[in-house]
Structure formats: structure tokens, C-alpha cells
Design a protein around this motif. Sequence first.
Motif, short mmCIF file in Angstrom:
data_model
loop_
_atom_site.label_atom_id
_atom_site.label_comp_id
_atom_site.label_asym_id
_atom_site.label_seq_id
_atom_site.Cartn_x
_atom_site.Cartn_y
_atom_site.Cartn_z
N ALA A 1 2.87 3.34 2.26
CA ALA A 1 4.00 3.26 1.33
C ALA A 1 4.45 1.81 1.22
O ALA A 1 4.47 1.09 2.21
CB ALA A 1 5.15 4.14 1.83
N ASP A 2 4.83 1.39 0.02
CA ASP A 2 5.34 0.05 -0.23
C ASP A 2 4.40 -1.04 0.30
O ASP A 2 4.83 -1.99 0.95
CB ASP A 2 6.74 -0.12 0.39
N GLY A 3 3.08 -0.84 0.09
CA GLY A 3 2.12 -1.88 0.43
C GLY A 3 1.70 -1.94 1.89
O GLY A 3 1.00 -2.87 2.29
#
Lengths: 127, 396
Positions: free
Chosen positions: A117-119
Motif C-alpha cells: 500500500a502507498d508504494g
Amino acid sequence: MRYTLLLHYPEMTAEELGPEALAEGMAAFDAYTKALDASGVLISAEVLQPVAHTTTVSLASGTPVVQDGPYADTKEQLGGTVVIDVPDLDAALAWAQQAPPVHYGTVEIRPSATHFADGAWTAFDFQ
Amino acid sequence: MSSTDEARAAATLAARASYGRLVAILAAPTRDIPAAEDALADAFERALRSWPQVGVPDNPEGWLLTVARNRVRDALRSAAHRTAAPLTDAATVPADLLEVDVDAIGDKRLELLFACAHPRVDPPVRTPLMLQVVLGFDAREIARAFAVPTATMAQRLVRAKRRIKGAGVPFAVPTRADMPERLPPVLEAIYGAYAIDFLGGSPLPDEARFLALTTAVLLGDEPEAWGLAALLTLAQARASARTGDDYVPLSEQDVATWDRALVAEGESLLRRAAAFGRPGRFQLEAAIQSVHCDRARTGTTDWAALRRLYAALVALTPTLGARTALAVAIGRVDGARAGLAALDAIDDPGIGRFQPAWAARAELSGDPAALAKAISLTTDPRVRRWLESRGLSDDR
């Protein structure tokens, strides 16, 4: 805590099911995912095409082996997944028991180890 | 109304009113429920074709039974012919059936009910089976009420009927000596038809009440059967309060929405049950409902009475649900601390994932963690919303 509900059940074609059973199954699944969504615990839900449409690939032997059909040919197949975020196994179990396939197959409750998630990957939960 | 409509209406009415009576009579001699249902379906179909021409007979039930009975006999004869079995088999089996006086049809529904809830029939299928063979609901309606796919339900019903025939499950009312063991599963199965209401506005609860009343009347002197009839009648009196968009707990329901006639009827049924002086689980549950209903008259809930009744219920059937309800009542009467102590004393291993126990703990302690746990275990969005609103507004 994230859990993936793995829905295993015998595959039926639309013809085998008939239009009524098909509509009934879709309505049940619709109500289930809407209840999950309304309760704020749903991350994602997928219903998969039958294994007749699946392709597997492996490079384990050094060369690519592309094969029609599933990795394991079993009576019950993975027919869908539902990812939920709930506090614990008790809650996951409560939701798993509401999943329509419990009546004609098996629902496996698999805890997530980590997710992207989120990179980045979240902290890995070694168990 | 055209004569076709009239015939259809008469057949439908006869179906609802007498389906179970006819199946019971047809299936009893052979224990073959599917054959009885097939024959009856055939008779209903003929009625729809013939009544518009010749008019509805004076005794529609007798007409249907005569036609269905002939179908059963024909089927048995041709089966005997095919298998070259001794003709005596075919001749003796339906003999009871031929002796039935169609103008004075007895009621064998009790026999049928005891067959459906026989120990050899799997408990989960007993309620659906009763709904189908006694009340004539089709598999699709039953499946919807139980939130199960139609094919799954149909398969379970077929298997159960096969088992009744194959295992030789008797169509008989148990002797008085066997009654204490055999009656509870019948009442449980009827109660099951009421309990599925909580899965969402199904039309079955009132049918369950009808079955309970029928059972009580036919048995006559079984207080628990009257108790169940009272329980379902009192619960039905509050049916309209349960079906809104929002969940409203019993103690907060608007009493104006309750059906006073049904409350009065339920209370008279309960008095009838209590007169035997043999209390039981369903009578206690009916008495608990009656205390709640009394709020319409007095304006308050008599928690001391509820506490006594739940204590008696726990002594009789110490289920997790009853023990949790007792803890809540203790909390109302003796204070939250006493209620929590009662909750802590419950040693059932299932309590950790029992939603009502966490909801009770949240109510008694005001602990947000307990409320969060209760919410996490709630899969009904209506109840979930209500619990979440407690978290926001509860200032204790």
C-alpha cells in the motif's frame, strides 16, 4: 487485521445453474458484499471465471511452461476472494459464515502476512 | 371473478388449509412423502382443469384426497407390476388409504410432525421439512427464508424424505412415556421457523405460529406446546416493530406499534399453559415476552420479574443466550457491577465470539473496547449502525 476469504466451491456453468439459480446466487453475493461495504470492512471482492479460462505459467524448470488450466485440478476450485479488514479472527469468522459459498462449498479464512500500500509493503507479520 | 379464477382460488385456499392434512394421510401408510406430494400435486392440477367446468365440489378436500389416493394406488400397482413383486404388497400397503372416509377426514398432521422431527432426521432439516410437507411451501420460498440457495435446500429436503422412507421413520404420535423425549424436537423445529425471521422480513413466522397452535390444539394437554403457541403469538404481536429500516431493541420499541389483540391472545394461551403447573422452557420464554409486552400497559419494564424468569430459564436450559440475558437483567436490578460479575461468571468457551455477550458487556461497563468488539462481530448493518450510535451518544 487483514484476512482474505478464499471461496472454494464446485464450478457450475450458467447453463448447469439455470437462469433462476444464477440470479439468486448473484443477488446473495450482492447482498453480502453490500453488507460488508456498509459495515466498512470491505477491501476488495473478486469473483473468478471458471478454470476453463485459466492459464498457468512457470519458469521453475528454466524455460517458460505455459499451460491451459489450473495449477491443481480439484473438485472444488477457487471461485472468488474477498479481502476484509477486521479486528480479529472472531470477526473474520462471523463474516465468513455469512458468505454465500458456505452453503455449497468452503470458505477459507487466511490472515494477511503483509500487503502493498502507498508504494511499500506493510510490516511483515511473521507467524 | 371468472370460474377459472374461482377454481384457482378455491384450489389455492384448499392447498393452504389442507395441504399438510392431505400429505399426512397419503404418506402415513407408505412413509413415502415424495409419492404423496406428487399425487397431491397431480390432484391439484386436475382440480384446476376440472373445477372451472363442473364447479367447485362441496367437499374440495375430499375430492382432492380421492384423486390423489387413486394416483398413489395406480403408482403402487404399476410399480408392483414392473418389479413382478407379489401383488399382495401393492394390495395391502394402500389398504389403510382406501379405508379413509373422505367425508370425515381425520387429522394426521401430528403424526407427520413427529415424523419430520424424528431423531433419525437431521436437526437442521427438520424445520424446512415441516414447512414443506405440513404447510406446502416450496423449496424456493424456504430457501429464501433460510438464506440458502434453492438447489441446496431442495437437495436437503429430498435427502431427508428419502431417509424417512428408507430408515422406516414411523408416522405415529409417541406414547405418553416417550413424549418427554419426542415432543421437544417438534417444538424446537416449529420455533426454528419463527427464529429465521431475524434473517429478514420473511412471511414464515405467522405460519410458525399457526403450526404451534395446531400442535397445541391437537395434543391438547401438553403445556409446552401451549407455551410455544403463546411465545410465538406474543412475539408476532411485535412483528411490525421489527421490520423498520433501523434496529430498535425491545425495551425501546414504541408500544403503539404492537398488536394488542395478539398480545391478549398470547396471554390467554400462556395462562392455559401455566394452568397445568408444569413449567418449561417455552412457557418461561413466553412469560418473558409477556413481561415486555406489559410495558404497553404499565409504561415500565419490570426487570425484577425478568430477572426471576431468566434465572428459572438458566436453571432449565443454561444456554449462552439465556445466561447473557440473565446478566443483563441482574445489571438492571442490582446495578452494572453485579451484572458484569454475572457475565464474568459465564464459563462457556463460545462466549469470546458471542456478539450478545459483548453487547451486554458494553452496555454494562460502558467500555469502548467491549463496544468495538461487539460491533466487529455484528454482520447485520442495521444492528451495527445502532451499536455505533451507542458509542457516540452514550455518556455513562
